[in-house]
Design a protein around this motif. Structure first.
Motif, PDB file in Angstrom:
ATOM      1  N   PRO A  46      14.217 -88.235 -19.598  1.00 43.55           N
ATOM      2  CA  PRO A  46      13.951 -87.722 -20.958  1.00 43.55           C
ATOM      3  C   PRO A  46      12.733 -86.815 -21.045  1.00 43.55           C
ATOM      4  N   ASP A  47      11.731 -87.005 -20.161  1.00 42.07           N
ATOM      5  CA  ASP A  47      10.530 -86.168 -20.266  1.00 42.07           C
ATOM      6  C   ASP A  47      10.771 -84.721 -19.828  1.00 42.07           C
ATOM      7  N   MET A  48      12.010 -84.422 -19.384  1.00 52.07           N
ATOM      8  CA  MET A  48      12.354 -83.045 -19.051  1.00 52.07           C
ATOM      9  C   MET A  48      12.801 -82.254 -20.269  1.00 52.07           C
ATOM     10  N   ALA A  49      12.945 -82.917 -21.430  1.00 51.70           N
ATOM     11  CA  ALA A  49      13.483 -82.247 -22.623  1.00 51.70           C
ATOM     12  C   ALA A  49      12.659 -81.019 -23.013  1.00 51.70           C
ATOM     13  N   GLN A  50      11.328 -81.163 -23.064  1.00 55.29           N
ATOM     14  CA  GLN A  50      10.491 -80.032 -23.486  1.00 55.29           C
ATOM     15  C   GLN A  50      10.487 -78.900 -22.461  1.00 55.29           C
ATOM     16  N   PRO A  51      10.285 -79.198 -21.144  1.00 49.66           N
ATOM     17  CA  PRO A  51      10.361 -78.088 -20.176  1.00 49.66           C
ATOM     18  C   PRO A  51      11.713 -77.371 -20.192  1.00 49.66           C
ATOM     19  N   ILE A  52      12.799 -78.123 -20.353  1.00 50.06           N
ATOM     20  CA  ILE A  52      14.129 -77.492 -20.382  1.00 50.06           C
ATOM     21  C   ILE A  52      14.236 -76.547 -21.569  1.00 50.06           C
ATOM     22  N   GLN A  53      13.791 -77.017 -22.758  1.00 46.06           N
ATOM     23  CA  GLN A  53      13.873 -76.160 -23.936  1.00 46.06           C
ATOM     24  C   GLN A  53      12.983 -74.930 -23.794  1.00 46.06           C
ATOM     25  N   VAL A 110      17.416 -79.976  -4.209  1.00 44.86           N
ATOM     26  CA  VAL A 110      17.139 -78.763  -4.966  1.00 44.86           C
ATOM     27  C   VAL A 110      16.877 -79.086  -6.433  1.00 44.86           C
ATOM     28  N   CYS A 111      17.717 -79.909  -7.032  1.00 41.09           N
ATOM     29  CA  CYS A 111      17.553 -80.242  -8.454  1.00 41.09           C
ATOM     30  C   CYS A 111      16.230 -80.956  -8.716  1.00 41.09           C
ATOM     31  N   LEU A 112      15.887 -81.929  -7.874  1.00 45.03           N
ATOM     32  CA  LEU A 112      14.646 -82.669  -8.085  1.00 45.03           C
ATOM     33  C   LEU A 112      13.437 -81.775  -7.846  1.00 45.03           C
ATOM     34  N   GLY A 113      13.508 -80.925  -6.822  1.00 48.63           N
ATOM     35  CA  GLY A 113      12.411 -79.983  -6.579  1.00 48.63           C
ATOM     36  C   GLY A 113      12.247 -79.003  -7.720  1.00 48.63           C
ATOM     37  N   PHE A 114      13.367 -78.491  -8.238  1.00 48.81           N
ATOM     38  CA  PHE A 114      13.309 -77.517  -9.327  1.00 48.81           C
ATOM     39  C   PHE A 114      12.749 -78.140 -10.604  1.00 48.81           C
ATOM     40  N   MET A 115      13.078 -79.419 -10.870  1.00 44.76           N
ATOM     41  CA  MET A 115      12.534 -80.075 -12.063  1.00 44.76           C
ATOM     42  C   MET A 115      11.010 -80.179 -11.976  1.00 44.76           C
ATOM     43  N   LYS A 116      10.488 -80.467 -10.784  1.00 47.59           N
ATOM     44  CA  LYS A 116       9.040 -80.511 -10.613  1.00 47.59           C
ATOM     45  C   LYS A 116       8.423 -79.136 -10.885  1.00 47.59           C
ATOM     46  N   LEU A 117       9.069 -78.098 -10.366  1.00 51.20           N
ATOM     47  CA  LEU A 117       8.555 -76.744 -10.596  1.00 51.20           C
ATOM     48  C   LEU A 117       8.649 -76.355 -12.069  1.00 51.20           C
ATOM     49  N   MET A 118       9.711 -76.799 -12.758  1.00 52.58           N
ATOM     50  CA  MET A 118       9.832 -76.508 -14.190  1.00 52.58           C
ATOM     51  C   MET A 118       8.656 -77.089 -14.962  1.00 52.58           C
ATOM     52  N   ARG A 119       8.266 -78.302 -14.612  1.00 56.35           N
ATOM     53  CA  ARG A 119       7.133 -78.918 -15.308  1.00 56.35           C
ATOM     54  C   ARG A 119       5.862 -78.105 -15.065  1.00 56.35           C
ATOM     55  N   TYR A 120       5.692 -77.664 -13.828  1.00 55.28           N
ATOM     56  CA  TYR A 120       4.521 -76.841 -13.495  1.00 55.28           C
ATOM     57  C   TYR A 120       4.535 -75.536 -14.282  1.00 55.28           C
ATOM     58  N   ILE A 121       5.687 -74.879 -14.333  1.00 55.00           N
ATOM     59  CA  ILE A 121       5.808 -73.614 -15.073  1.00 55.00           C
ATOM     60  C   ILE A 121       5.558 -73.848 -16.558  1.00 55.00           C
ATOM     61  N   CYS A 122       6.038 -74.961 -17.076  1.00 55.59           N
ATOM     62  CA  CYS A 122       5.978 -75.249 -18.517  1.00 55.59           C
ATOM     63  C   CYS A 122       4.777 -76.122 -18.854  1.00 55.59           C
ATOM     64  N   GLU A 123       3.569 -75.606 -18.585  1.00 54.08           N
ATOM     65  CA  GLU A 123       2.303 -76.117 -19.094  1.00 54.08           C
ATOM     66  C   GLU A 123       1.686 -77.267 -18.309  1.00 54.08           C
ATOM     67  N   GLN A 124       2.414 -77.886 -17.360  1.00 54.40           N
ATOM     68  CA  GLN A 124       1.800 -78.975 -16.593  1.00 54.40           C
ATOM     69  C   GLN A 124       1.041 -78.376 -15.407  1.00 54.40           C
ATOM     70  N   ASN A 125      -0.007 -77.640 -15.757  1.00 53.76           N
ATOM     71  CA  ASN A 125      -0.852 -76.961 -14.779  1.00 53.76           C
ATOM     72  C   ASN A 125      -2.269 -76.915 -15.323  1.00 53.76           C
ATOM     73  N   SER A 126      -3.221 -76.530 -14.478  1.00 53.46           N
ATOM     74  CA  SER A 126      -4.636 -76.578 -14.862  1.00 53.46           C
ATOM     75  C   SER A 126      -4.967 -75.643 -16.021  1.00 53.46           C
ATOM     76  N   ALA A 127      -4.155 -74.607 -16.236  1.00 50.49           N
ATOM     77  CA  ALA A 127      -4.394 -73.686 -17.350  1.00 50.49           C
ATOM     78  C   ALA A 127      -3.751 -74.183 -18.645  1.00 50.49           C
ATOM     79  N   GLY A 128      -2.823 -75.127 -18.540  1.00 48.14           N
ATOM     80  CA  GLY A 128      -2.129 -75.635 -19.725  1.00 48.14           C
ATOM     81  C   GLY A 128      -1.262 -74.599 -20.389  1.00 48.14           C
ATOM     82  N   LEU A 129      -0.774 -73.618 -19.611  1.00 49.15           N
ATOM     83  CA  LEU A 129      -0.022 -72.501 -20.162  1.00 49.15           C
ATOM     84  C   LEU A 129       1.396 -72.444 -19.605  1.00 49.15           C
ATOM     85  N   TYR A 130       2.296 -71.804 -20.367  1.00 54.48           N
ATOM     86  CA  TYR A 130       3.606 -71.453 -19.826  1.00 54.48           C
ATOM     87  C   TYR A 130       3.395 -70.262 -18.898  1.00 54.48           C
TER      88      TYR A 130
END
Length: 220
Positions: free
Chosen positions: A24-31, A85-105
């Motif tokens: 469920p915590d993938m809902a925001q990165p997916i959107q 691939v799917c599990l790796g991509f989900m981790k990268l999606m979180r990183y792209i979608c604000e779960q990074n040190s800059a807190g940015l998309y």
């Protein structure tokens, strides 16, 4: 919220088809990725076409030069290639979608690539793969740090690749088939690495008819 639930439900159905649980915590990165994932807003990994082989007006493959660049990389080792691939991509999606040190998309780039290794036979794909996302040009000098310790920022050296496009799923069978097809088109097996290949994907894993490429790496 309704749109988040709808998109999450769709990804969860697709995930079940690959035996992957989409939490469920993938809902925001997916959107967020869906909202921003328009073709005109996706930055392409820069390259130069060195040559191409054509037949009857159709490009069979291209020889390209890619410069050095920084990539966010995740190593994954699941029972099946698509699961990794799917599990790796989900981790990268979180990183792209604000779960990074800059807190940015950070912005989407294409393709997302998966580095695979094979045994003595090209159809023998090992379980350990690397899924990688190219950092946008404006972030190449100072990439935001991932919150997830499984994501590592690597600088890849320049490379020459032989690239051939294909569409559809990317599983062990289709990858082995595409490796064999590109190998038949190239003049000599001495041109490229025999045990390391790259699957480049231009559309997300939930897409019905994915646009992909098979890359062979030229020998140093």
């Amino acid at each position: 919220m309704a749109e988040e639930r709808r998109l999450l439900g769709f990804w969860q159905r697709v995930g079940r088809g690959h035996r992957v649980d989409v939490p469920p915590d993938m809902a925001q990165p997916i959107q967020q990725l869906t909202r921003n994932n328009h073709s005109q807003e996706r930055e392409s990994v820069p390259f130069t076409v060195m040559s191409r082989k054509e037949k009857l007006g159709k490009v069979l493959y291209e020889k390209r030069h890619y410069g050095k660049g920084k990539w966010a990389c995740v190593k994954a080792k699941e029972p099946q290639y698509e699961q990794s691939v799917c599990l790796g991509f989900m981790k990268l999606m979180r990183y792209i979608c604000e779960q990074n040190s800059a807190g940015l998309y950070l912005g989407m780039t294409v393709p997302v690539v998966t580095v695979i290794h094979t045994g003595e036979s090209t159809s023998d794909i090992t379980n350990l793969v690397t899924v990688a996302y190219y950092l946008p040009g404006e972030l190449q000098d100072q990439p935001p740090e991932p919150c997830d310790p499984d994501i590592v920022i690597e600088e890849w050296p320049p490379a020459v690749v032989y690239a051939r496009g294909f569409r559809g799923v990317t599983d062990e069978d289709s990858i082995a088939r595409e490796i064999n097809l590109l190998a038949e088109l190239l003049e000599s097996p001495d041109l490229y690495l025999q045990d390391t290949f790259v699957v480049a994907v231009y559309t997300n894993p939930a897409a019905a008819n994915r646009q992909n490429e098979m890359w062979f790496l030229e020998r140093p």
